[in-house]
Design an enzyme around this catalytic site. Structure first.
Site, PDB file in Angstrom:
ATOM      1  N   ASP A 144     -19.808  62.387  24.399  1.00 47.99           N
ATOM      2  CA  ASP A 144     -18.354  62.615  24.501  1.00 47.99           C
ATOM      3  C   ASP A 144     -18.128  63.776  25.454  1.00 47.99           C
ATOM      4  O   ASP A 144     -18.901  64.740  25.449  1.00 47.99           O
ATOM      5  CB  ASP A 144     -17.767  62.933  23.119  1.00 47.99           C
ATOM      6  CG  ASP A 144     -16.288  62.610  23.038  1.00 47.99           C
ATOM      7  OD1 ASP A 144     -15.912  61.721  22.262  1.00 47.99           O
ATOM      8  OD2 ASP A 144     -15.504  63.243  23.788  1.00 47.99           O
ATOM      9  N   LYS A 181     -15.880  68.813  20.292  1.00 46.21           N
ATOM     10  CA  LYS A 181     -16.211  67.745  19.342  1.00 46.21           C
ATOM     11  C   LYS A 181     -17.730  67.607  19.190  1.00 46.21           C
ATOM     12  O   LYS A 181     -18.252  67.488  18.084  1.00 46.21           O
ATOM     13  CB  LYS A 181     -15.622  66.437  19.878  1.00 46.21           C
ATOM     14  CG  LYS A 181     -15.107  65.502  18.821  1.00 46.21           C
ATOM     15  CD  LYS A 181     -14.578  64.294  19.537  1.00 46.21           C
ATOM     16  CE  LYS A 181     -13.617  63.513  18.732  1.00 46.21           C
ATOM     17  NZ  LYS A 181     -13.232  62.271  19.421  1.00 46.21           N
ATOM     18  N   THR A 224     -10.943  48.191  23.077  1.00 45.60           N
ATOM     19  CA  THR A 224     -10.029  47.049  23.203  1.00 45.60           C
ATOM     20  C   THR A 224      -9.402  47.069  24.595  1.00 45.60           C
ATOM     21  O   THR A 224      -8.713  48.034  24.947  1.00 45.60           O
ATOM     22  CB  THR A 224      -8.923  47.133  22.136  1.00 45.60           C
ATOM     23  OG1 THR A 224      -9.557  47.148  20.854  1.00 45.60           O
ATOM     24  CG2 THR A 224      -7.968  45.956  22.227  1.00 45.60           C
ATOM     25  N   GLU A 246     -14.724  45.285  18.895  1.00 45.10           N
ATOM     26  CA  GLU A 246     -14.949  45.792  17.537  1.00 45.10           C
ATOM     27  C   GLU A 246     -13.760  45.400  16.658  1.00 45.10           C
ATOM     28  O   GLU A 246     -12.623  45.469  17.082  1.00 45.10           O
ATOM     29  CB  GLU A 246     -15.096  47.322  17.600  1.00 45.10           C
ATOM     30  CG  GLU A 246     -15.365  47.972  16.277  1.00 45.10           C
ATOM     31  CD  GLU A 246     -16.482  47.267  15.516  1.00 45.10           C
ATOM     32  OE1 GLU A 246     -17.602  47.177  16.037  1.00 45.10           O
ATOM     33  OE2 GLU A 246     -16.217  46.779  14.397  1.00 45.10           O
ATOM     34  N   GLU A 274      -9.700  51.059  10.279  1.00 47.16           N
ATOM     35  CA  GLU A 274      -9.798  52.451   9.860  1.00 47.16           C
ATOM     36  C   GLU A 274      -9.671  52.498   8.343  1.00 47.16           C
ATOM     37  O   GLU A 274      -8.941  51.711   7.744  1.00 47.16           O
ATOM     38  CB  GLU A 274      -8.684  53.288  10.495  1.00 47.16           C
ATOM     39  CG  GLU A 274      -8.935  53.583  11.953  1.00 47.16           C
ATOM     40  CD  GLU A 274      -7.850  54.429  12.575  1.00 47.16           C
ATOM     41  OE1 GLU A 274      -7.205  55.215  11.871  1.00 47.16           O
ATOM     42  OE2 GLU A 274      -7.637  54.281  13.791  1.00 47.16           O
ATOM     43  N   LEU A 332      -0.746  39.887   3.847  1.00 42.88           N
ATOM     44  CA  LEU A 332       0.560  39.357   3.452  1.00 42.88           C
ATOM     45  C   LEU A 332       1.254  40.378   2.550  1.00 42.88           C
ATOM     46  O   LEU A 332       1.949  40.005   1.602  1.00 42.88           O
ATOM     47  CB  LEU A 332       0.411  38.014   2.725  1.00 42.88           C
ATOM     48  CG  LEU A 332       0.087  36.798   3.599  1.00 42.88           C
ATOM     49  CD1 LEU A 332      -0.026  35.534   2.743  1.00 42.88           C
ATOM     50  CD2 LEU A 332       1.149  36.580   4.691  1.00 42.88           C
ATOM     51  N   ALA A 384       4.126  42.872   2.182  1.00 50.58           N
ATOM     52  CA  ALA A 384       5.378  43.313   2.810  1.00 50.58           C
ATOM     53  C   ALA A 384       5.510  44.820   2.649  1.00 50.58           C
ATOM     54  O   ALA A 384       4.919  45.409   1.753  1.00 50.58           O
ATOM     55  CB  ALA A 384       6.555  42.605   2.146  1.00 50.58           C
ATOM     56  N   CYS A 397      -3.586  50.734  16.732  1.00 50.82           N
ATOM     57  CA  CYS A 397      -4.038  49.437  17.271  1.00 50.82           C
ATOM     58  C   CYS A 397      -2.932  48.383  17.376  1.00 50.82           C
ATOM     59  O   CYS A 397      -2.604  47.939  18.475  1.00 50.82           O
ATOM     60  CB  CYS A 397      -5.184  48.908  16.424  1.00 50.82           C
ATOM     61  SG  CYS A 397      -6.569  50.033  16.400  1.00 50.82           S
ATOM     62  N   LYS A 430       0.108  49.013  19.794  1.00 51.99           N
ATOM     63  CA  LYS A 430      -0.388  49.102  21.175  1.00 51.99           C
ATOM     64  C   LYS A 430      -0.913  47.739  21.666  1.00 51.99           C
ATOM     65  O   LYS A 430      -0.603  47.303  22.774  1.00 51.99           O
ATOM     66  CB  LYS A 430      -1.519  50.140  21.213  1.00 51.99           C
ATOM     67  CG  LYS A 430      -2.198  50.271  22.546  1.00 51.99           C
ATOM     68  CD  LYS A 430      -3.493  51.067  22.453  1.00 51.99           C
ATOM     69  CE  LYS A 430      -4.647  50.173  22.074  1.00 51.99           C
ATOM     70  NZ  LYS A 430      -5.968  50.736  22.291  1.00 51.99           N
TER      71      LYS A 430
HETATM   72  C1  UGA Z   1      -6.628  46.855  12.888  1.00 51.10           C
HETATM   73  C2  UGA Z   1      -7.363  45.545  12.572  1.00 51.10           C
HETATM   74  O1  UGA Z   1      -7.157  45.201  11.194  1.00 51.10           O
HETATM   75  C3  UGA Z   1      -8.871  45.699  12.843  1.00 51.10           C
HETATM   76  O2  UGA Z   1      -9.507  44.446  12.634  1.00 51.10           O
HETATM   77  C4  UGA Z   1      -9.057  46.152  14.287  1.00 51.10           C
HETATM   78  O3  UGA Z   1     -10.432  46.344  14.585  1.00 51.10           O
HETATM   79  C5  UGA Z   1      -8.319  47.455  14.505  1.00 51.10           C
HETATM   80  O4  UGA Z   1      -6.915  47.253  14.230  1.00 51.10           O
HETATM   81  C6  UGA Z   1      -8.506  47.857  15.938  1.00 51.10           C
HETATM   82  O5  UGA Z   1      -8.069  47.147  16.837  1.00 51.10           O
HETATM   83  O6  UGA Z   1      -9.227  48.855  16.195  1.00 51.10           O
HETATM   84  P1  UGA Z   1      -6.306  49.200  11.625  1.00 51.10           P
HETATM   85  O7  UGA Z   1      -5.275  49.483  12.664  1.00 51.10           O
HETATM   86  O8  UGA Z   1      -7.362  50.205  11.340  1.00 51.10           O
HETATM   87  O9  UGA Z   1      -7.118  47.842  11.981  1.00 51.10           O
HETATM   88  O10 UGA Z   1      -5.554  48.943  10.241  1.00 51.10           O
HETATM   89  P2  UGA Z   1      -5.053  47.678   9.389  1.00 51.10           P
HETATM   90  O11 UGA Z   1      -5.741  47.699   8.092  1.00 51.10           O
HETATM   91  O12 UGA Z   1      -5.127  46.418  10.163  1.00 51.10           O
HETATM   92  O13 UGA Z   1      -3.522  48.068   9.150  1.00 51.10           O
HETATM   93  C7  UGA Z   1      -2.610  48.170  10.246  1.00 51.10           C
HETATM   94  C8  UGA Z   1      -1.194  48.423   9.748  1.00 51.10           C
HETATM   95  O14 UGA Z   1      -0.682  47.259   9.104  1.00 51.10           O
HETATM   96  C9  UGA Z   1      -1.060  49.553   8.728  1.00 51.10           C
HETATM   97  O15 UGA Z   1       0.094  50.316   9.039  1.00 51.10           O
HETATM   98  C10 UGA Z   1      -0.898  48.838   7.409  1.00 51.10           C
HETATM   99  O16 UGA Z   1      -0.183  49.595   6.463  1.00 51.10           O
HETATM  100  C11 UGA Z   1      -0.123  47.611   7.843  1.00 51.10           C
HETATM  101  N1  UGA Z   1      -0.284  46.449   6.948  1.00 51.10           N
HETATM  102  C12 UGA Z   1      -1.508  45.860   6.785  1.00 51.10           C
HETATM  103  C13 UGA Z   1       0.819  45.925   6.282  1.00 51.10           C
HETATM  104  O17 UGA Z   1       1.955  46.430   6.419  1.00 51.10           O
HETATM  105  N2  UGA Z   1       0.656  44.838   5.486  1.00 51.10           N
HETATM  106  C14 UGA Z   1      -0.550  44.242   5.303  1.00 51.10           C
HETATM  107  O18 UGA Z   1      -0.615  43.233   4.551  1.00 51.10           O
HETATM  108  C15 UGA Z   1      -1.657  44.768   5.967  1.00 51.10           C
END
Ligand code: UGA
Length: 429
Positions: free
Chosen positions: A30, A35, A121, A151, A155, A250, A252, A260, A263
């Site tokens: 890095d 860091k 990504t 990937e 998180e 699913l 709400a 992620c 963006k």
């Molecule tokens: C997301 C994808 O799930 C990963 O597979 C991917 O690798 C990652 O982006 C990435 O591109 O690096 P992440 O952003 O860490 O992962 O988190 P998620 O668990 O997907 O949640 C994203 C957002 O959706 C959160 O704000 C969460 O609260 C919200 N969410 C998730 C909902 O509102 N409802 C749901 O049913 C699930």
């Protein structure tokens, strides 16, 4: 195997630690000297369950080390991963300058055949650009291969997702790097999809956009549930039992956030636009997501009316549970919206208060979730932390001037909350 990973963010550091855990020798690079110093001293710059133990164990075993020198990373390994940020630009497109910079630095240091693997990504066709760049900036003019290896970790569940992936995607332009890539991933026992580079890059954007679409879909259904007296959680449970649909994603709520989905959606819309396709469907996904926040703020103002001089307790600042990440967090946006309406806030998050302080000021940070409601007019749940379900509801009810809770993540049961004497408003129920 000897592997180098450029970038020690959520993806790079967790990938490095997990590769080391299965026996590879990993050098993490890095350009942020502070860091690297922290990591060398045994510190971890991010909160991710299980990561600290994994890093410590593998550093002690001599399989994981850190440096600021890309040249050292290139020299010591045959496979060089790129896991640097690809942040959004104001027009929705992706800033690829970190990728380009690293590709040039790798090229400059290459003296024999290397496999350069992109894990960040990126928009479709980035692999082609990386290959052109390396060719142009490599003075030794050696042979190399570029591989796309997106990937899919979440998180908060990153170690678990990395150790037990659903699938590994490997995008190549020749068969030469395939055996090495398969060898790296054999210990993970996951199905491996070998495809061309453009398809691999598209798999990542298409997957994230689909998951975001799934969330917006259930949020739209939640609006109908609220208007008709149906319960969105029961609708989601009934839908999810169809294995073609599935229950995950699913839930709400107040909408998706993080570094992620927002963006990647904008980037995918932009990529489509550049190719000449108007991806209306994804624009609607974005619109529904923004609408969820509007509707929730309106729910609060409809009930509390004027927010000026009202005190609101907020549970949750991270963009979701199990993380300290507050980037593009709906919870932070909600706090800022409430502040704009004149409310004063008492806030708590189990892990994200440190990072929140940098972007959310003029609030009272409260260490214990059970103290948040003290002297407030209402309580708001903004992040789906499991531990909020253990809130001392009786104490919170007595601490509030009126027992009002706005639950943006549907953590509590409406019937039970009613029986306990709460005025309880959630999403789609
Ligand atoms: C997301 C994808 O799930 C990963 O597979 C991917 O690798 C990652 O982006 C990435 O591109 O690096 P992440 O952003 O860490 O992962 O988190 P998620 O668990 O997907 O949640 C994203 C957002 O959706 C959160 O704000 C969460 O609260 C919200 N969410 C998730 C909902 O509102 N409802 C749901 O049913 C699930």
């Amino acid at each position: 195997m000897k592997l180098t990973i450029n970038g020690t963010g959520y993806v790079g550091l967790v990938t490095g630690a997990c590769f080391a855990e299965v026996g590879h020798h990993v050098l993490c690079v890095d350009n942020d000297a502070a860091k690297i110093k922290l990591l060398k001293e045994g510190g971890i710059p991010i909160y991710e369950p299980g990561l600290e133990e994994l890093v410590k164990k593998n550093v002690a075993a001599g399989r994981l080390s850190f440096t600021t020198s890309i040249a050292e990373g290139v020299q010591k390994s045959d496979v060089i991963f790129i896991a640097v940020p690809t942040p959004p630009q104001p027009d929705g497109s992706v800033d690829l300058s970190f990728i380009e910079r690293v590709a040039r630095d790798i090229a400059a240091a290459m003296t024999d055949y290397k496999i350069v693997v992109d894990k960040s990504t990126v928009p479709v066709k980035t692999g082609e650009k990386v290959a052109e760049t390396i060719k142009r900036y490599c003075p030794a003019k050696v042979d190399f291969d570029v591989v796309s290896n997106p990937e899919f970790l979440r998180e908060g569940f990153a170690v678990c997702d990395l150790m037990k992936p659903n699938r590994i995607v490997i995008g190549v332009r020749s068969q030469r790097p395939v055996a090495v890539m398969k060898k790296i991933y054999t210990p993970f026992n996951a199905p491996i999809v070998v495809t061309d580079i453009n398809s691999a890059e598209l798999i990542k954007h298409a997957s994230n956009s689909f998951l975001a679409l799934k969330i917006s879909y259930i949020n739209a259904v939640a609006v109908l549930c609220e208007a008709t007296g149906a319960n969105v959680q029961e609708v989601a449970a009934g839908m999810g039992m169809d294995e073609r649909i599935g229950r995950p994603f699913l839930n709400a709520g107040i909408g998706f956030g993080g570094s992620c989905f927002p963006k990647d959606l904008s980037a995918f819309v932009k990529i489509a636009e550049q190719i000449g396709y108007d991806f209306h469907l994804l624009k609607e996904v974005q619109r529904i997501n923004a609408g969820q926040m509007e509707r929730f703020v309106k729910k609060i103002t409809d009930t509390l009316w004027v927010l000026k001089d009202k005190k609101i307790g907020v549970l949750g600042l991270a963009f979701k549970q199990n993380t300290d990440d507050v980037r593009t967090s709906p919870a932070i946006e909600l706090c800022q919206r409430l502040q704009k309406e004149g409310a004063t806030l008492r806030v708590h998050d189990p892990k994200a208060m440190g990072k929140a302080r940098a972007i959310l000021s003029n609030v009272t940070y409260v260490d214990d979730m059970n103290d948040v409601a003290e002297g407030c007019d209402a309580l708001v749940v903004a992040t789906e932390w499991d531990e909020f379900k253990k809130l001392d509801l009786e104490r919170a009810r007595k601490s509030l001037s009126h027992p009002i809770m706005f639950d943006g993540r549907n953590l509590f049961d409406p019937g039970e909350m009613g029986r306990l004497g709460w005025i309880y408003k959630s999403v789609g129920r």
